[in-house]
Design an enzyme around this catalytic site. Sequence first.
Site, mmCIF file in Angstrom:
data_model
loop_
_atom_site.group_PDB
_atom_site.id
_atom_site.type_symbol
_atom_site.label_atom_id
_atom_site.label_comp_id
_atom_site.label_asym_id
_atom_site.label_seq_id
_atom_site.Cartn_x
_atom_site.Cartn_y
_atom_site.Cartn_z
ATOM 1 N N SER A 175 -12.527 30.121 -49.142
ATOM 2 C CA SER A 175 -12.104 31.367 -50.119
ATOM 3 C C SER A 175 -10.610 31.911 -49.654
ATOM 4 C CB SER A 175 -13.122 32.519 -50.088
ATOM 5 O OG SER A 175 -12.723 33.556 -50.911
ATOM 6 N N HIS A 213 -9.724 36.531 -56.737
ATOM 7 C CA HIS A 213 -9.541 37.668 -56.040
ATOM 8 C C HIS A 213 -8.165 37.983 -56.124
ATOM 9 C CE1 HIS A 213 -13.228 37.131 -53.770
ATOM 10 N NE2 HIS A 213 -12.932 35.693 -53.670
ATOM 11 N N SER A 229 -19.236 32.790 -55.870
ATOM 12 C CA SER A 229 -19.225 34.022 -56.786
ATOM 13 C C SER A 229 -18.488 33.777 -57.903
ATOM 14 C CB SER A 229 -18.784 35.230 -56.004
ATOM 15 O OG SER A 229 -19.716 35.450 -54.762
#
Length: 484
Positions: free
Chosen positions: A345, A52, A48
Amino acid sequence: MQQQFDVLIIGGGVVGSAVARELTRYKLQIGVLEKNLDVCNETSGRNSGVIHGGFAYDTGSLKARLCVEGNQEFDHIAEELDVPFRRTGKLLVGNTDEDMKNLEKTMLQGKRNGVRGLTLIGRKRLHELVPAVQGEFALFSSGSGIVDPFRYTIALAENAALNGASFFFGHEVTAIRRNPDQSYTVTTTDGFFRTRWIVNCAGLGCGSISNMLGITGYRIIGSKGDYIILDKKTGSLLPMPVYPVPSNTYMGVHVTPTVDGNVIIGPNAENVTNFTYYGVSQKSIDFLAQNASELWPCIHRADYIRNYSGILPKWVDKNGVIQDFKIEVRDEVAPQAVNLIGIESPGLTAALPIARRVVSLIAERTDLKPNSDFQPRRKGPERFALQSEERKRELVALDPDYGDVICRCEEVTKADIIQAIHNPLGVHTLTGIKYRTRSMMGRCQGGYCQMRVAELIEQELGIPPEKLLYERKNSRIFTGKVRG
Protein backbone atom coordinates in the site's frame (compact mmCIF):
# COMPACT_ATOMS: atom_id res chain seq x y z
CA MET A 1 10.54 -23.98 -28.10
CA GLN A 2 11.24 -20.64 -26.44
CA GLN A 3 8.84 -17.75 -26.89
CA GLN A 4 10.68 -14.46 -27.50
CA PHE A 5 9.76 -11.03 -26.14
CA ASP A 6 11.19 -7.56 -25.82
CA VAL A 7 9.88 -7.26 -22.25
CA LEU A 8 8.71 -9.96 -19.86
CA ILE A 9 6.80 -8.78 -16.79
CA ILE A 10 6.83 -11.20 -13.87
CA GLY A 11 3.58 -10.80 -11.92
CA GLY A 12 0.06 -10.02 -13.09
CA GLY A 13 -1.24 -8.00 -10.17
CA VAL A 14 -2.32 -4.38 -10.44
CA VAL A 15 1.25 -3.10 -10.90
CA GLY A 16 2.25 -5.77 -13.41
CA SER A 17 -0.93 -5.17 -15.39
CA ALA A 18 -0.36 -1.40 -15.28
CA VAL A 19 3.24 -1.85 -16.50
CA ALA A 20 2.01 -4.04 -19.36
CA ARG A 21 -0.57 -1.44 -20.32
CA GLU A 22 1.92 1.45 -20.30
CA LEU A 23 4.54 -0.49 -22.27
CA THR A 24 2.02 -1.23 -25.03
CA ARG A 25 2.22 2.49 -25.84
CA TYR A 26 5.44 1.46 -27.61
CA LYS A 27 6.28 -1.00 -30.38
CA LEU A 28 7.33 -3.88 -28.17
CA GLN A 29 6.55 -7.57 -27.80
CA ILE A 30 5.32 -7.80 -24.21
CA GLY A 31 4.56 -10.87 -22.12
CA VAL A 32 3.20 -11.19 -18.58
CA LEU A 33 4.04 -14.30 -16.55
CA GLU A 34 1.59 -14.94 -13.71
CA LYS A 35 1.82 -18.00 -11.48
CA ASN A 36 -1.90 -17.88 -10.65
CA LEU A 37 -4.75 -18.54 -13.07
CA ASP A 38 -5.96 -14.93 -13.20
CA VAL A 39 -4.79 -11.42 -12.45
CA CYS A 40 -5.45 -10.00 -9.00
CA ASN A 41 -5.36 -13.29 -7.08
CA GLU A 42 -3.05 -12.07 -4.30
CA THR A 43 -2.26 -8.66 -2.75
CA SER A 44 -3.93 -6.60 -5.49
CA GLY A 45 -7.34 -8.11 -4.82
CA ARG A 46 -7.08 -8.62 -1.06
CA ASN A 47 -7.32 -5.11 0.36
CA SER A 48 -9.82 -2.38 1.24
CA GLY A 49 -10.17 -0.98 -2.29
CA VAL A 50 -9.29 2.56 -1.13
CA ILE A 51 -7.74 5.18 -3.41
CA HIS A 52 -5.53 6.95 -0.89
CA GLY A 53 -4.91 10.67 -0.75
CA GLY A 54 -1.19 10.46 -0.02
CA PHE A 55 -1.00 12.19 3.37
CA ALA A 56 0.08 9.10 5.33
CA TYR A 57 3.52 8.72 3.73
CA ASP A 58 6.84 10.45 4.47
CA THR A 59 7.33 13.64 2.50
CA GLY A 60 9.63 13.05 -0.45
CA SER A 61 9.16 9.29 -0.46
CA LEU A 62 8.16 7.42 -3.60
CA LYS A 63 5.08 6.20 -1.75
CA ALA A 64 3.96 9.79 -1.17
CA ARG A 65 4.83 11.17 -4.62
CA LEU A 66 3.38 8.30 -6.64
CA CYS A 67 0.27 8.03 -4.45
CA VAL A 68 -0.58 11.71 -4.89
CA GLU A 69 0.02 11.46 -8.63
CA GLY A 70 -2.17 8.37 -8.92
CA ASN A 71 -4.96 9.84 -6.79
CA GLN A 72 -5.20 13.06 -8.76
CA GLU A 73 -5.53 11.31 -12.12
CA PHE A 74 -7.93 8.57 -11.01
CA ASP A 75 -11.19 10.14 -12.23
CA HIS A 76 -9.73 10.25 -15.74
CA ILE A 77 -8.26 6.74 -15.54
CA ALA A 78 -11.49 5.22 -14.22
CA GLU A 79 -13.45 6.83 -17.05
CA GLU A 80 -10.87 5.75 -19.63
CA LEU A 81 -10.90 2.12 -18.46
CA ASP A 82 -14.63 2.04 -17.62
CA VAL A 83 -14.29 0.97 -13.99
CA PRO A 84 -16.49 2.10 -11.06
CA PHE A 85 -14.80 4.72 -8.88
CA ARG A 86 -16.27 7.04 -6.25
CA ARG A 87 -14.40 10.00 -4.79
CA THR A 88 -16.16 9.62 -1.47
CA GLY A 89 -13.72 11.38 0.82
CA LYS A 90 -12.26 9.80 3.95
CA LEU A 91 -12.28 10.57 7.68
CA LEU A 92 -9.55 10.04 10.27
CA VAL A 93 -11.48 10.28 13.53
CA GLY A 94 -10.08 11.36 16.90
CA ASN A 95 -11.17 12.04 20.47
CA THR A 96 -8.20 13.15 22.59
CA ASP A 97 -5.71 16.00 22.66
CA GLU A 98 -3.03 13.58 21.51
CA ASP A 99 -5.26 12.54 18.60
CA MET A 100 -5.61 16.19 17.58
CA LYS A 101 -1.83 16.71 17.64
CA ASN A 102 -1.34 13.62 15.45
CA LEU A 103 -4.00 14.79 13.00
CA GLU A 104 -2.40 18.23 12.78
CA LYS A 105 0.94 16.55 11.99
CA THR A 106 -0.74 14.30 9.41
CA MET A 107 -2.45 17.28 7.79
CA LEU A 108 0.83 19.22 7.61
CA GLN A 109 2.57 16.21 6.07
CA GLY A 110 -0.25 15.84 3.57
CA LYS A 111 0.00 19.46 2.48
CA ARG A 112 3.77 19.11 2.06
CA ASN A 113 3.09 16.05 -0.09
CA GLY A 114 0.78 18.06 -2.35
CA VAL A 115 -2.47 16.46 -1.17
CA ARG A 116 -5.55 18.55 -1.96
CA GLY A 117 -8.72 18.94 0.08
CA LEU A 118 -7.49 18.30 3.63
CA THR A 119 -9.45 19.98 6.44
CA LEU A 120 -9.81 19.53 10.19
CA ILE A 121 -13.47 19.38 11.15
CA GLY A 122 -15.35 19.41 14.44
CA ARG A 123 -18.05 17.18 15.87
CA LYS A 124 -20.96 18.83 14.05
CA ARG A 125 -19.46 18.55 10.57
CA LEU A 126 -18.17 15.06 11.34
CA HIS A 127 -21.66 13.82 12.10
CA GLU A 128 -23.12 15.58 9.08
CA LEU A 129 -20.74 13.57 6.90
CA VAL A 130 -21.20 10.22 8.70
CA PRO A 131 -24.04 10.41 11.27
CA ALA A 132 -23.28 7.00 12.81
CA VAL A 133 -19.60 7.67 13.50
CA GLN A 134 -18.25 7.92 17.07
CA GLY A 135 -15.78 10.77 17.56
CA GLU A 136 -15.20 14.39 18.51
CA PHE A 137 -13.32 15.65 15.46
CA ALA A 138 -11.61 14.38 12.31
CA LEU A 139 -9.25 15.04 9.47
CA PHE A 140 -11.36 15.05 6.30
CA SER A 141 -9.65 14.11 3.03
CA SER A 142 -12.13 15.06 0.32
CA GLY A 143 -9.96 13.59 -2.44
CA SER A 144 -9.83 10.00 -1.17
CA GLY A 145 -12.07 7.43 -2.81
CA ILE A 146 -12.99 3.80 -3.37
CA VAL A 147 -12.65 1.44 -6.34
CA ASP A 148 -13.23 -2.23 -7.06
CA PRO A 149 -9.65 -3.58 -7.07
CA PHE A 150 -10.65 -6.65 -9.08
CA ARG A 151 -12.33 -4.75 -11.90
CA TYR A 152 -9.57 -2.15 -11.97
CA THR A 153 -6.81 -4.75 -12.32
CA ILE A 154 -8.84 -6.70 -14.87
CA ALA A 155 -9.40 -3.48 -16.85
CA LEU A 156 -5.68 -2.68 -16.91
CA ALA A 157 -4.87 -6.21 -18.05
CA GLU A 158 -7.60 -6.29 -20.69
CA ASN A 159 -6.48 -2.93 -22.05
CA ALA A 160 -2.90 -4.22 -22.21
CA ALA A 161 -4.09 -7.35 -24.03
CA LEU A 162 -6.18 -5.25 -26.42
CA ASN A 163 -2.98 -3.40 -27.29
CA GLY A 164 -0.98 -6.56 -27.92
CA ALA A 165 0.40 -7.81 -24.58
CA SER A 166 0.27 -11.58 -24.02
CA PHE A 167 -0.71 -12.99 -20.62
CA PHE A 168 0.52 -16.43 -19.52
CA PHE A 169 -1.36 -17.78 -16.49
CA GLY A 170 -0.16 -20.75 -14.47
CA HIS A 171 3.46 -19.88 -15.32
CA GLU A 172 5.47 -19.63 -12.10
CA VAL A 173 9.03 -18.45 -12.66
CA THR A 174 11.58 -20.92 -11.27
CA ALA A 175 14.87 -19.66 -12.76
CA ILE A 176 16.37 -16.74 -14.67
CA ARG A 177 19.59 -16.94 -16.69
CA ARG A 178 21.41 -14.04 -18.33
CA ASN A 179 22.75 -14.97 -21.77
CA PRO A 180 26.02 -13.80 -23.37
CA ASP A 181 24.10 -11.35 -25.59
CA GLN A 182 22.59 -9.75 -22.41
CA SER A 183 19.16 -11.25 -23.07
CA TYR A 184 17.50 -13.44 -20.45
CA THR A 185 16.13 -16.95 -20.51
CA VAL A 186 13.27 -17.38 -18.04
CA THR A 187 12.26 -20.84 -16.90
CA THR A 188 8.68 -21.35 -15.72
CA THR A 189 6.61 -24.29 -14.58
CA ASP A 190 5.09 -24.36 -18.07
CA GLY A 191 7.88 -23.56 -20.51
CA PHE A 192 10.81 -21.32 -21.37
CA PHE A 193 10.86 -17.68 -22.47
CA ARG A 194 13.56 -15.43 -23.90
CA THR A 195 13.48 -11.68 -23.43
CA ARG A 196 15.60 -8.55 -23.77
CA TRP A 197 14.11 -6.94 -20.64
CA ILE A 198 12.61 -8.24 -17.41
CA VAL A 199 10.38 -6.29 -15.02
CA ASN A 200 10.01 -7.77 -11.53
CA CYS A 201 6.42 -7.07 -10.43
CA ALA A 202 6.14 -10.24 -8.39
CA GLY A 203 4.68 -8.64 -5.25
CA LEU A 204 5.05 -11.16 -2.44
CA GLY A 205 7.60 -12.98 -4.61
CA CYS A 206 9.66 -9.88 -5.40
CA GLY A 207 12.54 -10.98 -3.16
CA SER A 208 12.80 -14.39 -4.82
CA ILE A 209 12.78 -12.92 -8.33
CA SER A 210 15.31 -10.28 -7.28
CA ASN A 211 17.61 -13.05 -6.04
CA MET A 212 17.21 -14.89 -9.37
CA LEU A 213 18.32 -11.72 -11.14
CA GLY A 214 21.41 -11.58 -8.92
CA ILE A 215 20.19 -8.58 -6.92
CA THR A 216 20.43 -9.97 -3.41
CA GLY A 217 20.05 -8.69 0.11
CA TYR A 218 16.42 -7.56 0.22
CA ARG A 219 14.45 -8.76 3.23
CA ILE A 220 10.74 -9.10 2.52
CA ILE A 221 8.23 -9.82 5.27
CA GLY A 222 4.51 -10.37 4.96
CA SER A 223 1.98 -8.25 6.83
CA LYS A 224 -1.28 -10.20 6.98
CA GLY A 225 -4.54 -8.34 7.44
CA ASP A 226 -7.96 -9.92 7.99
CA TYR A 227 -11.31 -8.46 6.93
CA ILE A 228 -15.05 -8.97 7.42
CA ILE A 229 -17.56 -8.19 4.64
CA LEU A 230 -20.99 -6.95 5.73
CA ASP A 231 -24.31 -7.25 3.92
CA LYS A 232 -25.33 -4.47 1.52
CA LYS A 233 -28.09 -3.31 3.84
CA THR A 234 -25.37 -1.69 5.97
CA GLY A 235 -23.95 0.33 3.08
CA SER A 236 -26.28 3.32 3.43
CA LEU A 237 -24.93 3.90 6.95
CA LEU A 238 -21.37 4.47 5.73
CA PRO A 239 -20.95 6.99 2.89
CA MET A 240 -17.14 7.07 3.09
CA PRO A 241 -14.18 5.24 4.68
CA VAL A 242 -13.69 5.97 8.39
CA TYR A 243 -10.29 5.42 10.01
CA PRO A 244 -8.89 5.90 13.50
CA VAL A 245 -5.94 8.25 14.01
CA PRO A 246 -3.01 6.39 12.41
CA SER A 247 0.22 5.27 14.04
CA ASN A 248 3.56 5.62 12.29
CA THR A 249 3.34 2.23 10.56
CA TYR A 250 -0.33 1.13 10.67
CA MET A 251 -3.56 2.85 9.70
CA GLY A 252 -5.58 0.86 12.22
CA VAL A 253 -8.82 -1.13 11.92
CA HIS A 254 -11.17 0.91 9.75
CA VAL A 255 -14.55 0.63 8.06
CA THR A 256 -14.85 1.10 4.32
CA PRO A 257 -17.81 1.11 1.93
CA THR A 258 -17.40 -0.63 -1.41
CA VAL A 259 -18.50 0.69 -4.80
CA ASP A 260 -21.13 -2.08 -4.81
CA GLY A 261 -22.71 -1.14 -1.47
CA ASN A 262 -21.15 -3.52 1.04
CA VAL A 263 -19.05 -2.51 4.05
CA ILE A 264 -15.59 -3.93 4.79
CA ILE A 265 -14.22 -4.13 8.34
CA GLY A 266 -10.44 -4.36 8.80
CA PRO A 267 -7.62 -4.98 8.60
CA ASN A 268 -5.59 -5.96 11.61
CA ALA A 269 -1.86 -6.49 10.99
CA GLU A 270 0.29 -9.53 11.76
CA ASN A 271 3.80 -10.22 10.48
CA VAL A 272 3.90 -13.62 8.76
CA THR A 273 6.44 -15.77 6.95
CA ASN A 274 3.84 -17.93 5.17
CA PHE A 275 2.75 -15.94 2.10
CA THR A 276 0.10 -18.46 0.98
CA TYR A 277 -2.08 -18.91 4.08
CA TYR A 278 -5.22 -16.75 3.98
CA GLY A 279 -7.24 -18.26 6.81
CA VAL A 280 -9.12 -15.99 9.24
CA SER A 281 -9.64 -17.08 12.84
CA GLN A 282 -12.68 -16.42 14.99
CA LYS A 283 -10.43 -14.53 17.39
CA SER A 284 -9.41 -12.20 14.59
CA ILE A 285 -13.02 -11.64 13.51
CA ASP A 286 -14.02 -10.76 17.07
CA PHE A 287 -11.06 -8.37 17.38
CA LEU A 288 -11.97 -6.57 14.15
CA ALA A 289 -15.62 -6.16 15.14
CA GLN A 290 -14.80 -4.89 18.62
CA ASN A 291 -12.22 -2.36 17.42
CA ALA A 292 -14.25 -1.08 14.49
CA SER A 293 -17.37 -0.72 16.65
CA GLU A 294 -15.58 1.97 18.64
CA LEU A 295 -15.60 4.05 15.44
CA TRP A 296 -18.82 2.90 13.83
CA PRO A 297 -21.25 1.01 16.11
CA CYS A 298 -23.29 -0.56 13.30
CA ILE A 299 -21.54 -3.94 13.22
CA HIS A 300 -23.76 -6.94 13.94
CA ARG A 301 -22.95 -10.61 13.50
CA ALA A 302 -26.15 -11.15 11.53
CA ASP A 303 -24.76 -8.91 8.78
CA TYR A 304 -21.51 -10.85 8.28
CA ILE A 305 -21.51 -12.51 4.86
CA ARG A 306 -17.83 -13.41 4.38
CA ASN A 307 -14.30 -12.90 5.65
CA TYR A 308 -11.00 -12.78 3.79
CA SER A 309 -7.38 -11.75 4.28
CA GLY A 310 -4.55 -10.18 2.33
CA ILE A 311 -0.77 -10.10 2.72
CA LEU A 312 1.34 -7.03 1.98
CA PRO A 313 4.98 -7.47 0.89
CA LYS A 314 6.99 -5.12 3.09
CA TRP A 315 10.67 -4.43 2.51
CA VAL A 316 12.38 -3.96 5.87
CA ASP A 317 15.93 -3.15 6.91
CA LYS A 318 18.01 -5.20 9.36
CA ASN A 319 16.19 -3.51 12.26
CA GLY A 320 12.76 -4.36 10.88
CA VAL A 321 11.99 -0.78 9.81
CA ILE A 322 9.66 -0.62 6.80
CA GLN A 323 11.30 0.93 3.74
CA ASP A 324 10.05 2.98 0.79
CA PHE A 325 9.17 1.55 -2.62
CA LYS A 326 12.27 0.53 -4.58
CA ILE A 327 12.15 0.85 -8.37
CA GLU A 328 15.61 0.31 -9.79
CA VAL A 329 17.88 -0.88 -12.58
CA ARG A 330 21.21 -2.28 -11.39
CA ASP A 331 23.18 -2.01 -14.63
CA GLU A 332 26.30 -3.55 -13.10
CA VAL A 333 24.47 -6.63 -11.77
CA ALA A 334 21.33 -7.16 -13.87
CA PRO A 335 21.33 -4.91 -16.93
CA GLN A 336 18.00 -4.63 -18.74
CA ALA A 337 16.00 -5.64 -15.66
CA VAL A 338 13.73 -3.31 -13.68
CA ASN A 339 13.46 -4.48 -10.09
CA LEU A 340 10.43 -3.49 -7.99
CA ILE A 341 10.75 -4.20 -4.27
CA GLY A 342 8.27 -3.70 -1.42
CA ILE A 343 5.34 -2.49 -3.54
CA GLU A 344 2.64 -2.60 -0.88
CA SER A 345 0.00 0.00 0.00
CA PRO A 346 -0.52 2.48 -1.70
CA GLY A 347 0.34 0.29 -4.70
CA LEU A 348 -3.29 0.17 -5.89
CA THR A 349 -3.51 3.97 -6.02
CA ALA A 350 0.00 4.38 -7.43
CA ALA A 351 -0.01 1.54 -9.99
CA LEU A 352 0.03 3.68 -13.13
CA PRO A 353 2.60 6.21 -11.83
CA ILE A 354 4.78 3.23 -10.85
CA ALA A 355 4.33 1.85 -14.36
CA ARG A 356 5.36 5.13 -15.95
CA ARG A 357 8.49 5.18 -13.80
CA VAL A 358 9.33 1.68 -15.04
CA VAL A 359 8.88 2.82 -18.63
CA SER A 360 11.13 5.83 -18.08
CA LEU A 361 13.92 3.60 -16.71
CA ILE A 362 13.70 1.40 -19.81
CA ALA A 363 13.52 4.43 -22.11
CA GLU A 364 16.76 5.78 -20.62
CA ARG A 365 18.55 2.64 -21.85
CA THR A 366 16.58 1.56 -24.94
CA ASP A 367 15.15 3.47 -27.87
CA LEU A 368 11.35 3.08 -27.54
CA LYS A 369 9.27 3.75 -30.64
CA PRO A 370 5.69 4.95 -30.00
CA ASN A 371 2.86 2.64 -30.97
CA SER A 372 0.53 4.77 -33.09
CA ASP A 373 -2.19 2.10 -32.75
CA PHE A 374 -2.28 2.27 -28.94
CA GLN A 375 -5.86 2.48 -27.69
CA PRO A 376 -6.09 3.88 -24.14
CA ARG A 377 -9.82 3.27 -23.79
CA ARG A 378 -11.39 0.02 -22.70
CA LYS A 379 -15.13 -0.65 -22.62
CA GLY A 380 -16.23 -2.92 -19.81
CA PRO A 381 -19.20 -5.29 -19.92
CA GLU A 382 -22.69 -3.81 -19.68
CA ARG A 383 -23.87 -5.23 -16.37
CA PHE A 384 -27.60 -5.90 -16.41
CA ALA A 385 -28.16 -5.05 -12.72
CA LEU A 386 -26.86 -1.49 -13.20
CA GLN A 387 -29.10 -0.57 -16.14
CA SER A 388 -32.30 1.45 -16.15
CA GLU A 389 -35.59 -0.44 -16.39
CA GLU A 390 -35.97 0.73 -19.98
CA ARG A 391 -32.51 -0.53 -20.91
CA LYS A 392 -33.16 -3.84 -19.15
CA ARG A 393 -36.24 -4.38 -21.31
CA GLU A 394 -34.18 -3.56 -24.41
CA LEU A 395 -31.49 -6.06 -23.43
CA VAL A 396 -33.99 -8.86 -22.78
CA ALA A 397 -35.56 -8.17 -26.18
CA LEU A 398 -32.14 -8.38 -27.84
CA ASP A 399 -31.06 -11.51 -25.94
CA PRO A 400 -33.47 -13.62 -23.85
CA ASP A 401 -30.51 -14.79 -21.72
CA TYR A 402 -30.69 -11.37 -20.02
CA GLY A 403 -34.04 -12.49 -18.66
CA ASP A 404 -32.58 -15.58 -16.97
CA VAL A 405 -31.25 -14.48 -13.56
CA ILE A 406 -28.48 -16.81 -12.39
CA CYS A 407 -27.43 -14.92 -9.24
CA ARG A 408 -30.48 -13.55 -7.42
CA CYS A 409 -28.55 -11.61 -4.76
CA GLU A 410 -26.64 -9.50 -7.29
CA GLU A 411 -29.09 -9.79 -10.21
CA VAL A 412 -26.52 -11.37 -12.51
CA THR A 413 -28.02 -12.88 -15.64
CA LYS A 414 -27.09 -15.79 -17.86
CA ALA A 415 -25.97 -13.31 -20.53
CA ASP A 416 -23.66 -11.58 -18.01
CA ILE A 417 -22.11 -14.94 -17.08
CA ILE A 418 -21.63 -16.08 -20.68
CA GLN A 419 -19.98 -12.77 -21.60
CA ALA A 420 -17.60 -13.15 -18.64
CA ILE A 421 -16.76 -16.75 -19.54
CA HIS A 422 -15.51 -15.49 -22.92
CA ASN A 423 -13.39 -12.75 -21.33
CA PRO A 424 -10.44 -11.27 -23.28
CA LEU A 425 -7.84 -12.82 -20.96
CA GLY A 426 -9.17 -16.37 -21.35
CA VAL A 427 -9.76 -16.88 -17.61
CA HIS A 428 -12.29 -19.59 -16.76
CA THR A 429 -12.00 -20.29 -13.04
CA LEU A 430 -15.08 -19.84 -10.88
CA THR A 431 -13.52 -16.87 -9.09
CA GLY A 432 -12.59 -15.41 -12.47
CA ILE A 433 -16.28 -15.28 -13.34
CA LYS A 434 -17.15 -14.14 -9.82
CA TYR A 435 -14.89 -11.07 -9.94
CA ARG A 436 -16.07 -10.10 -13.41
CA THR A 437 -19.80 -10.35 -12.70
CA ARG A 438 -20.32 -10.30 -8.88
CA SER A 439 -22.11 -13.64 -9.05
CA MET A 440 -21.47 -15.55 -5.80
CA MET A 441 -20.72 -12.24 -4.01
CA GLY A 442 -24.14 -11.54 -2.53
CA ARG A 443 -25.81 -12.48 0.74
CA CYS A 444 -25.85 -16.22 0.05
CA GLN A 445 -22.24 -16.26 -1.25
CA GLY A 446 -23.03 -18.61 -4.10
CA GLY A 447 -25.41 -20.90 -2.23
CA TYR A 448 -27.98 -20.47 -5.02
CA CYS A 449 -25.87 -19.68 -8.10
CA GLN A 450 -22.45 -21.33 -7.82
CA MET A 451 -23.44 -24.67 -9.33
CA ARG A 452 -25.33 -22.90 -12.14
CA VAL A 453 -22.25 -20.81 -12.93
CA ALA A 454 -20.12 -23.97 -12.91
CA GLU A 455 -22.55 -25.65 -15.31
CA LEU A 456 -22.39 -22.70 -17.71
CA ILE A 457 -18.57 -22.75 -17.73
CA GLU A 458 -18.66 -26.47 -18.52
CA GLN A 459 -21.20 -25.98 -21.32
CA GLU A 460 -19.62 -22.90 -22.91
CA LEU A 461 -16.03 -24.17 -22.90
CA GLY A 462 -16.55 -27.92 -23.08
CA ILE A 463 -14.76 -28.47 -19.78
CA PRO A 464 -15.59 -31.74 -17.97
CA PRO A 465 -16.69 -31.22 -14.34
CA GLU A 466 -13.54 -32.86 -12.95
CA LYS A 467 -11.37 -30.23 -14.73
CA LEU A 468 -13.26 -27.20 -13.42
CA LEU A 469 -11.20 -25.11 -10.96
CA TYR A 470 -12.34 -22.74 -8.26
CA GLU A 471 -9.33 -20.37 -8.20
CA ARG A 472 -5.89 -21.97 -8.17
CA LYS A 473 -4.21 -25.03 -9.62
CA ASN A 474 -5.70 -28.22 -8.18
CA SER A 475 -8.65 -26.34 -6.60
CA ARG A 476 -11.12 -28.77 -8.14
CA ILE A 477 -14.82 -28.38 -7.40
CA PHE A 478 -15.68 -31.97 -8.32
CA THR A 479 -13.57 -35.12 -7.99
CA GLY A 480 -16.10 -37.55 -9.43
CA LYS A 481 -19.72 -38.64 -9.30
CA VAL A 482 -21.38 -39.31 -5.96
CA ARG A 483 -23.79 -41.82 -7.48
CA GLY A 484 -23.07 -44.37 -10.18
